[in-house]
Enzyme design. Structure first.
Site, PDB file in Angstrom:
ATOM      1  N   ARG A 252     -15.475  -6.202   1.330  1.00 23.14           N
ATOM      2  CA  ARG A 252     -16.774  -5.960   0.691  1.00 23.14           C
ATOM      3  C   ARG A 252     -17.933  -6.427   1.570  1.00 23.14           C
ATOM      4  NH1 ARG A 252     -13.759  -7.313  -4.102  1.00 23.14           N
ATOM      5  NH2 ARG A 252     -12.967  -5.330  -4.901  1.00 23.14           N
TER       6      ARG A 252
ATOM      7  N   ASP B  64      -7.542  -3.320   4.502  1.00 23.33           N
ATOM      8  CA  ASP B  64      -8.203  -2.072   4.159  1.00 23.33           C
ATOM      9  C   ASP B  64      -8.854  -1.498   5.420  1.00 23.33           C
ATOM     10  OD1 ASP B  64      -7.572  -2.263   1.445  1.00 23.33           O
ATOM     11  OD2 ASP B  64      -9.290  -3.558   1.065  1.00 23.33           O
TER      12      ASP B  64
ATOM     13  N   ARG C  54     -10.036   1.503 -12.372  1.00 15.25           N
ATOM     14  CA  ARG C  54      -9.139   2.425 -11.690  1.00 15.25           C
ATOM     15  C   ARG C  54      -7.833   2.591 -12.446  1.00 15.25           C
ATOM     16  NH1 ARG C  54      -8.008   0.243  -6.279  1.00 15.25           N
ATOM     17  NH2 ARG C  54      -9.840   1.287  -5.477  1.00 15.25           N
TER      18      ARG C  54
ATOM     19  N   CYS D 147     -13.742  -9.126   5.607  1.00 14.71           N
ATOM     20  CA  CYS D 147     -13.937  -8.836   4.179  1.00 14.71           C
ATOM     21  C   CYS D 147     -14.077  -7.341   3.880  1.00 14.71           C
ATOM     22  CB  CYS D 147     -15.179  -9.563   3.698  1.00 14.71           C
ATOM     23  SG  CYS D 147     -15.549  -9.263   1.973  1.00 14.71           S
TER      24      CYS D 147
HETATM   25  C1  PLP Z   1      -6.081  -4.604  -7.328  1.00 17.77           C
HETATM   26  C2  PLP Z   1      -6.846  -4.100  -8.442  1.00 17.77           C
HETATM   27  C3  PLP Z   1      -6.504  -4.419  -9.749  1.00 17.77           C
HETATM   28  C4  PLP Z   1      -5.353  -5.334 -10.092  1.00 17.77           C
HETATM   29  O1  PLP Z   1      -4.124  -4.814  -9.716  1.00 17.77           O
HETATM   30  P1  PLP Z   1      -2.783  -5.648  -9.956  1.00 17.77           P
HETATM   31  O2  PLP Z   1      -1.765  -4.882  -9.216  1.00 17.77           O
HETATM   32  O3  PLP Z   1      -2.549  -5.700 -11.424  1.00 17.77           O
HETATM   33  O4  PLP Z   1      -3.017  -7.020  -9.414  1.00 17.77           O
HETATM   34  C5  PLP Z   1      -7.252  -3.863 -10.766  1.00 17.77           C
HETATM   35  N1  PLP Z   1      -8.293  -3.038 -10.521  1.00 17.77           N
HETATM   36  C6  PLP Z   1      -8.650  -2.710  -9.271  1.00 17.77           C
HETATM   37  C7  PLP Z   1      -9.790  -1.770  -9.067  1.00 17.77           C
HETATM   38  C8  PLP Z   1      -7.950  -3.226  -8.185  1.00 17.77           C
HETATM   39  O5  PLP Z   1      -8.316  -2.912  -6.936  1.00 17.77           O
HETATM   40  S1  SF4 Z   2     -15.403 -11.596  -0.971  1.00 16.71           S
HETATM   41 FE1  SF4 Z   2     -15.083 -11.362   1.229  1.00 16.71          FE
HETATM   42  S2  SF4 Z   2     -16.268 -12.981   2.194  1.00 16.71           S
HETATM   43 FE2  SF4 Z   2     -16.076 -13.502   0.038  1.00 16.71          FE
HETATM   44  S3  SF4 Z   2     -14.275 -14.832  -0.057  1.00 16.71           S
HETATM   45 FE3  SF4 Z   2     -13.556 -12.748  -0.448  1.00 16.71          FE
HETATM   46  S4  SF4 Z   2     -12.931 -11.939   1.564  1.00 16.71           S
HETATM   47 FE4  SF4 Z   2     -14.193 -13.774   1.915  1.00 16.71          FE
END
Ligand code: PLP
Ligand code: SF4
Length: 354
Positions: A106, A264, A84, A104
């Protein structure tokens, strides 16, 4: 003093979940997993560990959440890579977690297996090698500490062969949820391929158990730099007192508080979301009371893939043609002079209309 627990064994807790049809339904969608270490610190319904790890029927409520709130699936130029920001790449090296946090982001990939075989490693390393602006690679997941040592070494070796990769980070919650799982063979790799920053996911002071503290001290003694990431969670850590204790404790353990993350917009997690106004108020109290070294940045990852932005409470109360006025921690107003007719510019960059 022995803690009073709601359940005397992990089996009792499983029986409790399995005897409630609503919870069984939740676990079919989002599985339940804790470690015996965590179980030892679960303190009864509503306690910080309980809320974070024990399923709740609220996870199936209709909400405004999304499966992929950060639009990550569209930013993947190579298998398991998310690119990104020009200079940083996020690499999902495993989908495994020792315990499942109910909030989480994800959640959607808990049931999906991320395969990191030789060809996937080569694809990612080749992509990063071909993109000269990438100076920071973040190994994430899942829990990046759960990747087998042999594979981790292949990844680190591959990355260290790329001149423009300066920094490697590893995101993990293993030192908190299963400290015994952090094995010496991996720590040796972190030293060998340094600088590797370990980003610890930690949300509440009770997570800093004696076993975890011992491990963190050991890692700091090995010279492994550590920072923390904390998710702001309703009913867990959405208070000034809890976060103050957490950040000061981390700092004393040689872990620099890095990010406090606004939730999120993830499906099935609405019951954890803290209003922005509350998060900002807590940040203001923290800033008035803590050393800057103990202060994380309060971050919001924009829905739709816009990336992260920092949320900062404003201490500005007024701007006129010559002065900007601030309210200090005692409520007293002070001012600083403006120059070069910059009043409008200052307003615009601060995003205020005073
Ligand atoms: C959070 C994140 C990072 C790291 O961001 P920093 O602000 O440098 O910690 C890099 N790539 C992605 C896709 C992220 O979500
Ligand atoms: S990926 Fe999700 S389930 Fe795994 S440690 Fe991180 S927040 Fe917890």
């Amino acid at each position: 003093m022995k803690e009073v627990k709601a359940f005397s064994s992990k089996k009792d807790l499983l029986d409790f979940i399995n005897s409630d049809p609503a919870l069984v339904k939740v676990t079919r969608e989002y599985p339940f997993r804790v470690t015996s270490h965590l179980f030892h610190y679960i303190d009864g319904p509503g306690s910080p560990i309980w809320r974070q790890f024990v399923p709740s029927s609220e996870e199936l409520l209709e909400d405004d959440g999304l499966d992929d709130p950060l639009g990550e699936e569209h930013l993947s130029p190579a298998t398991n890579l998310i690119h990104r920001y020009q200079d940083r790449v996020l690499w999902l090296v495993t989908s495994a977690c020792a315990a499942f946090c109910r909030f989480c982001t994800r959640k959607r990939i808990w049931n999906r297996r991320i395969v990191t075989n030789n060809s996937v490693i080569n694809e990612a390393v080749n992509y990063i090698a071909a993109h000269g602006k990438v100076r920071d690679v973040i190994l994430s997941g899942g829990d990046s500490f759960l990747i087998p040592a042999k594979k981790l070494e292949e990844i680190l070796k591959g990355l260290r062969n790329i001149k423009h990769v300066a920094i490697i980070r590893m995101g993990t919650r293993l030192p908190i949820v299963h400290p015994k799982g952090v094995t010496t063979d991996k720590l040796i790799l972190l030293q060998k391929y340094q600088p590797i920053f370990v980003m610890l996911h930690v949300n509440h002071p009770v997570e800093l158990s004696p076993e975890t503290v011992r491990l963190i001290n050991h890692m700091a003694d090995l010279g492994i730099p550590m920072a923390s990431q904390t998710v702001l969670l309703k009913g867990v850590n959405d208070s000034f007192e809890v976060l103050k204790e957490l950040f000061l404790s981390l700092l004393s353990l040689r872990v620099r508080p890095y990010y406090l993350l606004q939730m999120d917009v993830v499906k099935g997690t609405y019951h954890f979301r803290v209003p922005l106004s509350k998060g900002l108020q807590i940040m203001m109290n923290l800033r008035h009371n803590l050393s800057g070294l103990a202060m994380p940045h309060y971050m919001l990852d924009l829905p739709g893939g816009g990336g992260k932005i920092e949320l900062t409470p404003s201490f500005v109360v007024k701007i006129d043609d010559e002065k900007i006025f601030f309210k200090d921690r005692s409520g007293k107003i002070s001012w600083y002079p403006l120059v070069d007719d910059e009043s409008d510019k200052v307003k615009s960059v601060l995003g205020v209309n005073l």
